[in-house]
Design a protein around this motif. Structure first.
Motif, PDB file in Angstrom:
ATOM      1  N   MET A  90       0.802  -1.203   0.000  1.00 41.35           N
ATOM      2  CA  MET A  90       0.000   0.000   0.000  1.00 41.35           C
ATOM      3  C   MET A  90       0.843   1.265   0.000  1.00 41.35           C
ATOM      4  O   MET A  90       0.302   2.342   0.009  1.00 41.35           O
ATOM      5  N   ASP A  91       2.166   1.131  -0.021  1.00 37.31           N
ATOM      6  CA  ASP A  91       3.030   2.299  -0.038  1.00 37.31           C
ATOM      7  C   ASP A  91       2.969   3.035  -1.372  1.00 37.31           C
ATOM      8  O   ASP A  91       3.396   4.169  -1.485  1.00 37.31           O
ATOM      9  N   ASP A  92       2.409   2.400  -2.398  1.00 35.42           N
ATOM     10  CA  ASP A  92       2.342   2.999  -3.721  1.00 35.42           C
ATOM     11  C   ASP A  92       1.101   3.853  -3.918  1.00 35.42           C
ATOM     12  O   ASP A  92       0.837   4.316  -5.020  1.00 35.42           O
ATOM     13  N   LEU A  93       0.333   4.057  -2.851  1.00 38.60           N
ATOM     14  CA  LEU A  93      -0.883   4.853  -2.957  1.00 38.60           C
ATOM     15  C   LEU A  93      -0.550   6.307  -3.268  1.00 38.60           C
ATOM     16  O   LEU A  93       0.217   6.939  -2.571  1.00 38.60           O
ATOM     17  N   LYS A  94      -1.133   6.813  -4.333  1.00 34.23           N
ATOM     18  CA  LYS A  94      -0.941   8.210  -4.715  1.00 34.23           C
ATOM     19  C   LYS A  94      -2.157   8.991  -4.243  1.00 34.23           C
ATOM     20  O   LYS A  94      -3.288   8.567  -4.467  1.00 34.23           O
ATOM     21  N   PRO A  95      -1.956  10.143  -3.599  1.00 30.11           N
ATOM     22  CA  PRO A  95      -3.118  10.921  -3.148  1.00 30.11           C
ATOM     23  C   PRO A  95      -3.951  11.392  -4.335  1.00 30.11           C
ATOM     24  O   PRO A  95      -3.421  11.720  -5.390  1.00 30.11           O
ATOM     25  N   ARG A  96      -5.251  11.402  -4.155  1.00 31.75           N
ATOM     26  CA  ARG A  96      -6.154  11.853  -5.219  1.00 31.75           C
ATOM     27  C   ARG A  96      -6.566  13.295  -5.017  1.00 31.75           C
ATOM     28  O   ARG A  96      -6.972  13.967  -5.963  1.00 31.75           O
ATOM     29  N   LEU A  97      -6.479  13.774  -3.788  1.00 39.13           N
ATOM     30  CA  LEU A  97      -6.766  15.172  -3.442  1.00 39.13           C
ATOM     31  C   LEU A  97      -5.565  15.727  -2.695  1.00 39.13           C
ATOM     32  O   LEU A  97      -4.960  15.035  -1.886  1.00 39.13           O
ATOM     33  N   VAL A  98      -5.245  16.989  -2.971  1.00 31.59           N
ATOM     34  CA  VAL A  98      -4.121  17.624  -2.285  1.00 31.59           C
ATOM     35  C   VAL A  98      -4.520  19.013  -1.809  1.00 31.59           C
ATOM     36  O   VAL A  98      -5.445  19.630  -2.339  1.00 31.59           O
ATOM     37  N   SER A  99      -3.793  19.501  -0.836  1.00 31.17           N
ATOM     38  CA  SER A  99      -4.030  20.835  -0.281  1.00 31.17           C
ATOM     39  C   SER A  99      -3.595  21.909  -1.278  1.00 31.17           C
ATOM     40  O   SER A  99      -2.935  21.630  -2.290  1.00 31.17           O
ATOM     41  N   ARG A 100      -3.949  23.121  -0.968  1.00 27.71           N
ATOM     42  CA  ARG A 100      -3.577  24.276  -1.793  1.00 27.71           C
ATOM     43  C   ARG A 100      -2.065  24.343  -1.967  1.00 27.71           C
ATOM     44  O   ARG A 100      -1.558  24.502  -3.081  1.00 27.71           O
ATOM     45  N   SER A 101      -1.326  24.200  -0.885  1.00 27.95           N
ATOM     46  CA  SER A 101       0.133  24.323  -0.968  1.00 27.95           C
ATOM     47  C   SER A 101       0.745  23.202  -1.807  1.00 27.95           C
ATOM     48  O   SER A 101       1.670  23.435  -2.583  1.00 27.95           O
ATOM     49  N   LYS A 102       0.221  21.997  -1.685  1.00 26.80           N
ATOM     50  CA  LYS A 102       0.742  20.871  -2.478  1.00 26.80           C
ATOM     51  C   LYS A 102       0.370  21.046  -3.950  1.00 26.80           C
ATOM     52  O   LYS A 102       1.182  20.764  -4.835  1.00 26.80           O
ATOM     53  N   ALA A 103      -0.837  21.542  -4.238  1.00 29.11           N
ATOM     54  CA  ALA A 103      -1.253  21.795  -5.619  1.00 29.11           C
ATOM     55  C   ALA A 103      -0.326  22.826  -6.262  1.00 29.11           C
ATOM     56  O   ALA A 103       0.101  22.657  -7.409  1.00 29.11           O
TER      57      ALA A 103
END
Length: 79
Positions: A1-14
């Motif tokens: 499960m370490d390969d999970l990519k976030p589908r939503l990110v915060s303003r700063s990460k975007a």
């Protein structure tokens, strides 16, 4: 499960994913519908898939016969 990519990110990460752009540019892209966002617990989160799609559109948006972008010039056939 370490390969999970976030589908939503915060303003700063975007902003970071888009090359460390500023708040104004991020919200301009959002308001024009170039990238998508959602509200979750009164917090705006941005959809990573829409950011990836926007980047793909940018990198594939070259006129026919143009090989690459060079410096501050828009497009040229320089090699």
């Amino acid at each position: 499960m370490d390969d999970l990519k976030p589908r939503l990110v915060s303003r700063s990460k975007a902003k970071e994913l888009l090359g460390d752009i500023g708040d104004s540019k991020l919200y301009d892209l959002f308001n024009r519908g170039e990238i998508e966002g959602v509200f979750l617990d009164n917090k705006r989160l941005f959809v990573v898939a829409s950011i990836d799609a926007y980047i793909d559109r940018l990198t594939n948006a070259r006129p026919d016969g143009v090989s690459r972008r060079v410096g501050n010039l828009k497009y040229c056939n320089a090699r």
